[in-house]
Scaffold this motif. Sequence first.
Motif, PDB file in Angstrom:
ATOM      1  N   HIS A  22       1.591  17.351  -5.199  1.00  0.00           N
ATOM      2  CA  HIS A  22       1.088  16.075  -5.689  1.00  0.00           C
ATOM      3  C   HIS A  22       2.050  14.952  -5.334  1.00  0.00           C
ATOM      4  CE1 HIS A  22      -1.736  18.129  -8.845  1.00  0.00           C
ATOM      5  NE2 HIS A  22      -2.077  18.353  -7.590  1.00  0.00           N
ATOM      6  N   GLU A  23       1.591  13.718  -5.540  1.00  0.00           N
ATOM      7  CA  GLU A  23       2.313  12.541  -5.074  1.00  0.00           C
ATOM      8  C   GLU A  23       2.433  11.523  -6.210  1.00  0.00           C
ATOM      9  OE1 GLU A  23       4.325  10.581  -2.179  1.00  0.00           O
ATOM     10  OE2 GLU A  23       2.966  12.133  -1.461  1.00  0.00           O
ATOM     11  N   PRO A  24       3.613  10.940  -6.444  1.00  0.00           N
ATOM     12  CA  PRO A  24       3.703   9.858  -7.443  1.00  0.00           C
ATOM     13  C   PRO A  24       2.924   8.628  -6.985  1.00  0.00           C
ATOM     14  CG  PRO A  24       5.883  10.757  -6.920  1.00  0.00           C
ATOM     15  CD  PRO A  24       4.933  11.303  -5.898  1.00  0.00           C
ATOM     16  N   ASP A  25       2.422   7.862  -7.956  1.00  0.00           N
ATOM     17  CA  ASP A  25       1.764   6.601  -7.657  1.00  0.00           C
ATOM     18  C   ASP A  25       2.807   5.519  -7.424  1.00  0.00           C
ATOM     19  OD1 ASP A  25      -0.620   7.938  -8.038  1.00  0.00           O
ATOM     20  OD2 ASP A  25      -0.906   7.195 -10.084  1.00  0.00           O
ATOM     21  N   LEU A  26       2.326   4.336  -7.030  1.00  0.00           N
ATOM     22  CA  LEU A  26       3.218   3.224  -6.710  1.00  0.00           C
ATOM     23  C   LEU A  26       2.857   1.988  -7.530  1.00  0.00           C
ATOM     24  CD1 LEU A  26       3.168   3.608  -2.822  1.00  0.00           C
ATOM     25  CD2 LEU A  26       5.072   4.191  -4.331  1.00  0.00           C
ATOM     26  N   LEU A  27       3.867   1.229  -7.919  1.00  0.00           N
ATOM     27  CA  LEU A  27       3.667  -0.040  -8.615  1.00  0.00           C
ATOM     28  C   LEU A  27       4.512  -1.106  -7.927  1.00  0.00           C
ATOM     29  CD1 LEU A  27       2.461  -1.643 -10.983  1.00  0.00           C
ATOM     30  CD2 LEU A  27       4.454  -0.977 -12.336  1.00  0.00           C
ATOM     31  N   PHE A  28       3.856  -2.212  -7.553  1.00  0.00           N
ATOM     32  CA  PHE A  28       4.523  -3.322  -6.881  1.00  0.00           C
ATOM     33  C   PHE A  28       4.502  -4.560  -7.774  1.00  0.00           C
ATOM     34  CE2 PHE A  28       2.765  -0.596  -3.557  1.00  0.00           C
ATOM     35  CZ  PHE A  28       3.834  -0.452  -2.684  1.00  0.00           C
ATOM     36  N   ARG A  29       5.654  -5.177  -7.966  1.00  0.00           N
ATOM     37  CA  ARG A  29       5.744  -6.409  -8.742  1.00  0.00           C
ATOM     38  C   ARG A  29       5.585  -7.612  -7.814  1.00  0.00           C
ATOM     39  NH1 ARG A  29      10.944  -6.305 -11.264  1.00  0.00           N
ATOM     40  NH2 ARG A  29      11.734  -7.270  -9.350  1.00  0.00           N
ATOM     41  N   ASN A  30       4.700  -8.525  -8.238  1.00  0.00           N
ATOM     42  CA  ASN A  30       4.459  -9.758  -7.497  1.00  0.00           C
ATOM     43  C   ASN A  30       5.601 -10.735  -7.778  1.00  0.00           C
ATOM     44  OD1 ASN A  30       3.456 -12.181  -6.412  1.00  0.00           O
ATOM     45  ND2 ASN A  30       1.358 -11.766  -7.070  1.00  0.00           N
ATOM     46  N   GLU A  31       6.290 -11.157  -6.729  1.00  0.00           N
ATOM     47  CA  GLU A  31       7.426 -12.059  -6.889  1.00  0.00           C
ATOM     48  C   GLU A  31       7.016 -13.528  -6.889  1.00  0.00           C
ATOM     49  OE1 GLU A  31      10.029 -10.829  -7.820  1.00  0.00           O
ATOM     50  OE2 GLU A  31      10.044  -8.755  -7.118  1.00  0.00           O
ATOM     51  N   GLY A  32       5.724 -13.791  -6.687  1.00  0.00           N
ATOM     52  CA  GLY A  32       5.226 -15.158  -6.763  1.00  0.00           C
ATOM     53  C   GLY A  32       5.395 -15.975  -5.514  1.00  0.00           C
ATOM     54  N   ASN A  33       5.881 -15.364  -4.447  1.00  0.00           N
ATOM     55  CA  ASN A  33       6.105 -16.083  -3.188  1.00  0.00           C
ATOM     56  C   ASN A  33       5.406 -15.389  -2.024  1.00  0.00           C
ATOM     57  OD1 ASN A  33       7.637 -13.791  -3.046  1.00  0.00           O
ATOM     58  ND2 ASN A  33       9.607 -14.808  -2.665  1.00  0.00           N
ATOM     59  N   GLY A  34       4.371 -14.619  -2.347  1.00  0.00           N
ATOM     60  CA  GLY A  34       3.669 -13.867  -1.312  1.00  0.00           C
ATOM     61  C   GLY A  34       4.257 -12.505  -1.039  1.00  0.00           C
ATOM     62  N   LYS A  35       5.351 -12.168  -1.736  1.00  0.00           N
ATOM     63  CA  LYS A  35       6.011 -10.883  -1.523  1.00  0.00           C
ATOM     64  C   LYS A  35       5.967 -10.040  -2.803  1.00  0.00           C
ATOM     65  CE  LYS A  35       9.240 -12.928   1.805  1.00  0.00           C
ATOM     66  NZ  LYS A  35       8.525 -12.383   2.983  1.00  0.00           N
ATOM     67  N   PHE A  36       5.990  -8.730  -2.596  1.00  0.00           N
ATOM     68  CA  PHE A  36       6.000  -7.775  -3.693  1.00  0.00           C
ATOM     69  C   PHE A  36       7.240  -6.887  -3.586  1.00  0.00           C
ATOM     70  CE2 PHE A  36       1.639  -9.058  -3.343  1.00  0.00           C
ATOM     71  CZ  PHE A  36       1.055  -8.866  -4.588  1.00  0.00           C
ATOM     72  N   THR A  37       7.680  -6.369  -4.732  1.00  0.00           N
ATOM     73  CA  THR A  37       8.797  -5.433  -4.773  1.00  0.00           C
ATOM     74  C   THR A  37       8.332  -4.115  -5.374  1.00  0.00           C
ATOM     75  OG1 THR A  37      10.410  -7.216  -5.058  1.00  0.00           O
ATOM     76  CG2 THR A  37      11.112  -5.011  -5.703  1.00  0.00           C
ATOM     77  N   ASP A  38       8.677  -3.015  -4.735  1.00  0.00           N
ATOM     78  CA  ASP A  38       8.329  -1.688  -5.252  1.00  0.00           C
ATOM     79  C   ASP A  38       9.193  -1.394  -6.475  1.00  0.00           C
ATOM     80  OD1 ASP A  38       7.934   1.017  -5.782  1.00  0.00           O
ATOM     81  OD2 ASP A  38       7.915   1.607  -3.671  1.00  0.00           O
ATOM     82  N   ILE A  39       8.557  -1.329  -7.644  1.00  0.00           N
ATOM     83  CA  ILE A  39       9.282  -1.037  -8.885  1.00  0.00           C
ATOM     84  C   ILE A  39       8.786   0.272  -9.500  1.00  0.00           C
ATOM     85  CG2 ILE A  39       9.815  -3.456  -9.374  1.00  0.00           C
ATOM     86  CD1 ILE A  39       7.505  -3.360 -11.458  1.00  0.00           C
ATOM     87  N   SER A  40       8.308   1.161  -8.675  1.00  0.00           N
ATOM     88  CA  SER A  40       7.728   2.411  -9.162  1.00  0.00           C
ATOM     89  C   SER A  40       8.723   3.196 -10.008  1.00  0.00           C
ATOM     90  CB  SER A  40       7.255   3.267  -7.987  1.00  0.00           C
ATOM     91  OG  SER A  40       6.385   2.544  -7.147  1.00  0.00           O
ATOM     92  N   ARG A  41       9.959   3.258  -9.590  1.00  0.00           N
ATOM     93  CA  ARG A  41      10.952   4.040 -10.333  1.00  0.00           C
ATOM     94  C   ARG A  41      11.389   3.328 -11.605  1.00  0.00           C
ATOM     95  NH1 ARG A  41      12.772   8.527  -8.018  1.00  0.00           N
ATOM     96  NH2 ARG A  41      12.410   8.879  -5.782  1.00  0.00           N
TER      97      ARG A  41
END
Length: 580
Positions: free
Chosen positions: A232-251
């Motif tokens: 199986h595979e962990p899911d992913l969560l990306f935080r919107n930085e408000g400037n068109g970019k996202f950061t992977d905050i899954s951990r």
Amino acid sequence: MGLTQQQGALGNSVPGILRAIAAFAWAMWAVAPGLGAEKCPIRLHEVTKETGVSFRHTDGSSGRRFIVETVTAGLAVFDYDGDGLADIYYVNGAPLPGCTDPSKPKNALYRNEGNWKFRDVTEESGVGDAGFGMGVTVADYDNDGDADLYVSNFGPNVLYRNNGDGTFRNATSEAGVAAGDTVGAGVAFLDIDKDGDLDLYAANYVQFTFETNVDRTVDGFPEYAGPKDYPHEPDLLFRNEGNGKFTDISRESGIASVASSGMGMVCADFDRDGDTDIFVLNDVAGNSLWVNDGSGRFQNEAVERGFAFNMNGHELGAMGVDCGDYDNDGWLDFFMTSYSGELPVLFHNLGDGFLEDATLVSGAGAGSLQHVNWGNGFIDFDHDGLSDLFIANGHLQDNIDQYSDTYTYKARNLVLRNIGGGRFSNVSEQAGDGLLPKHSGRGAVFGDLDLDGDEDVVILNSREASTLLRNDSDPRNHWVRIELRGLQASRDAVGAQVTVVAGDLSQVREVHSGRGYQSHWGSQLDFGLGSHDRIDRVEVRWLGGAVQTIANLGIDRRWVIFEGRPDAVPLERPTGKPQD
């Protein structure tokens, strides 16, 4: 405490066996006409041929039976060009090793031209991804006033940013949301920390490569492998930085702490504590319920809350999940579809932070036991103020007819009418010719495609053309449709809850981005009012805590409610733009 948690150890007990027998009886009883079906006001009429929609789905198969073939794909209904008409976006598969299909399949966008005519605008809009598609969600992630697309794939995912002129551009790389070389599944935008920027959740299925393909047979017949055949595979969560970019905050968010086999998902504030929680179905594994602590950190409390398993404590071949208040008690409930030989599950929200399996007492599994269930939705087809259920059916084993007398590859879809008192009746035999054809359905979405006030249906069928159903239900009941515009909240107001009160009828809806089987619909909230000819008040609970109340809203029309504005603005056709 929900029944799922209480009875997790009872699956093999006498009571557990009796419940299983009762479940089978309930489901098989529903093959006959349901309660009150002889006067069924719901009518769904197939109009596919007259629409101009020519999309055909492919799973890229060649006979080698790769597991990814079985789980493609979802679709979306949304207004991509802001003209007030709901357009359709189809996710498609792609040729896999050994496939000799000379065509070049890709995802497709159909523009709604009005009067049930659609035009293929895939090339001119720039959203024809040719990857092996799984799921899709829609939201205005950059708060610039138009709807953006995010597509999950077997392989890198794709983010399409809307240019506002009828075209999109691929913003995946700059946003940082490709999500790696995974087998994608359901996806959803949500505001995890109430900062007004929409973050992104991407569920993953299993760890699969062509080199690790598992060959299986049953009674000498080839069979697709299942999710337990692969890691199986962990899911992913990306935080919107408000400037068109996202950061992977899954951990750091806690999401990566669990590896599972994600399928459909929906995000909702089920406990009404003011933040958005995440509900993910896992295929033949316990479901996940990621409870938000209010700051964007999550803990999986599916077992404790009653969402992980069915009432007997069994994991299911989970597929799609939708959210709605089926008994109008003010709390959001959840309905999940599952595999053949298993009942789907209606999770009743007890209002104290726990869910219970109410499938048997409600009849929500009627007629579904012999099918694999996929796309689903809580939809008030007849606008009587009670949310009905739609279930798309179709097996994933394409040769099941050769070795089973019980199951079939193609099947009819189901409509379960909400008859009040927390009960459903299978009215599929009486709900119009749209329920007669047999296909192997996957994603299903709902929207008012012809602006006549009620919700129509679009189904993506595996290896076939799509199906479009016009809602011709009894038009005598009243309705209202609400669209929200956030200012402090995200522009789409994803996560906001709306309560409409008309006399003794009170209903709650929430704005979602991503739901059902790896699909998206419902940016406007539809409320059936029955015979009530006036609305006493509309209450909006914006994500972040603000509460806004508007009184005496007009019926049988569409309204836009702006955050902080004391009145609602009528949404006029056909431009879809609110009046000043």
